[in-house]
Write a protein that holds these residues in place. Sequence first.
Motif, mmCIF file in Angstrom:
data_model
loop_
_atom_site.group_PDB
_atom_site.id
_atom_site.type_symbol
_atom_site.label_atom_id
_atom_site.label_comp_id
_atom_site.label_asym_id
_atom_site.label_seq_id
_atom_site.Cartn_x
_atom_site.Cartn_y
_atom_site.Cartn_z
ATOM 1 N N CYS A 202 0.845 -1.189 0.042
ATOM 2 C CA CYS A 202 0.012 0.166 -0.101
ATOM 3 C C CYS A 202 0.933 1.228 0.118
ATOM 4 N N LEU A 203 2.024 1.281 0.861
ATOM 5 C CA LEU A 203 2.648 2.348 0.835
ATOM 6 C C LEU A 203 3.730 2.700 -0.248
ATOM 7 N N ILE A 204 4.156 1.594 -1.102
ATOM 8 C CA ILE A 204 4.694 1.763 -2.398
ATOM 9 C C ILE A 204 3.775 2.184 -3.607
ATOM 10 N N GLY A 205 2.456 1.705 -3.475
ATOM 11 C CA GLY A 205 1.452 2.132 -4.493
ATOM 12 C C GLY A 205 1.198 3.642 -4.015
ATOM 13 N N LEU A 206 0.745 4.090 -2.848
ATOM 14 C CA LEU A 206 0.671 5.235 -2.496
ATOM 15 C C LEU A 206 1.856 6.378 -3.049
ATOM 16 N N ALA A 207 3.058 5.739 -2.647
ATOM 17 C CA ALA A 207 3.912 6.717 -3.033
ATOM 18 C C ALA A 207 4.250 6.752 -4.748
ATOM 19 N N THR A 208 3.996 5.725 -5.539
ATOM 20 C CA THR A 208 4.066 5.573 -7.102
ATOM 21 C C THR A 208 2.906 6.772 -7.341
ATOM 22 N N TRP A 209 1.762 6.720 -6.828
ATOM 23 C CA TRP A 209 0.798 7.465 -7.415
ATOM 24 C C TRP A 209 1.087 9.140 -6.966
#
Length: 225
Positions: A202-209
């Motif tokens: 979730c953190l990686i996805g949020l950072a990418t977004w």
Amino acid sequence: MPLPPLPLPGRPRLGRAPLLPLLLLLLLAGPGRPISFQLPGKARKCLREEIHRDTLVTGEYEIGAPPGSSTGPSANLKITDSAGHILYAKEDATKGKFAFTTEDYDMFEACFESKLPVGTGRMPDQLVTLDMKHGVEAKNYEEIAKVEKLKPLEVELRRLEDLSESIVNDFAYMKKREEEMRDTNESTNTRVLYFSIFSMCCLIGLATWQVFYLRRFFKAKKLIE
């Protein structure tokens, strides 16, 4: 080099390992002592104990009258399990015995409730004595010897056999509880691991977004090409 001293004949050495089961057996075989406590007027005191399933429980109680009191002892006794089922109850209890067999491993509670009124002065407390036994301690081997016509040595062997069986059952129960706790710990560790992986994703996805969103925002503002 000097040679190590040889053991004297007729006096074998005793290691610690063979003594441990003997000490454990002697400790568990020791008779339990009665419990005594003071019960004030209009007070309620309870004793709790965990007991295994299919275990015989016997007890003997005595409530003494307060010193200098014109009235006799006055208290109620009630024995219940964790579900509130009444296994033994006695109003105006003074002296008596009780016996029951447990149906499941549970926490059992014996409560004494004083019925003496609390006056303006200091009311002497009642002395309560409770001798509660379970398992091997609760068995009447004298009666068993009379019924089965056993000799004293046979009675002692029967008692040791029951005690050994009780110890084996206790160790088996402890092993089962250890296995249940190990399974619970492993299940908890697995859930924590999956939750950690999910959180990282979730953190990686949020950072990418956030990176792509800020990039589009800066491009829309013509701050970057």
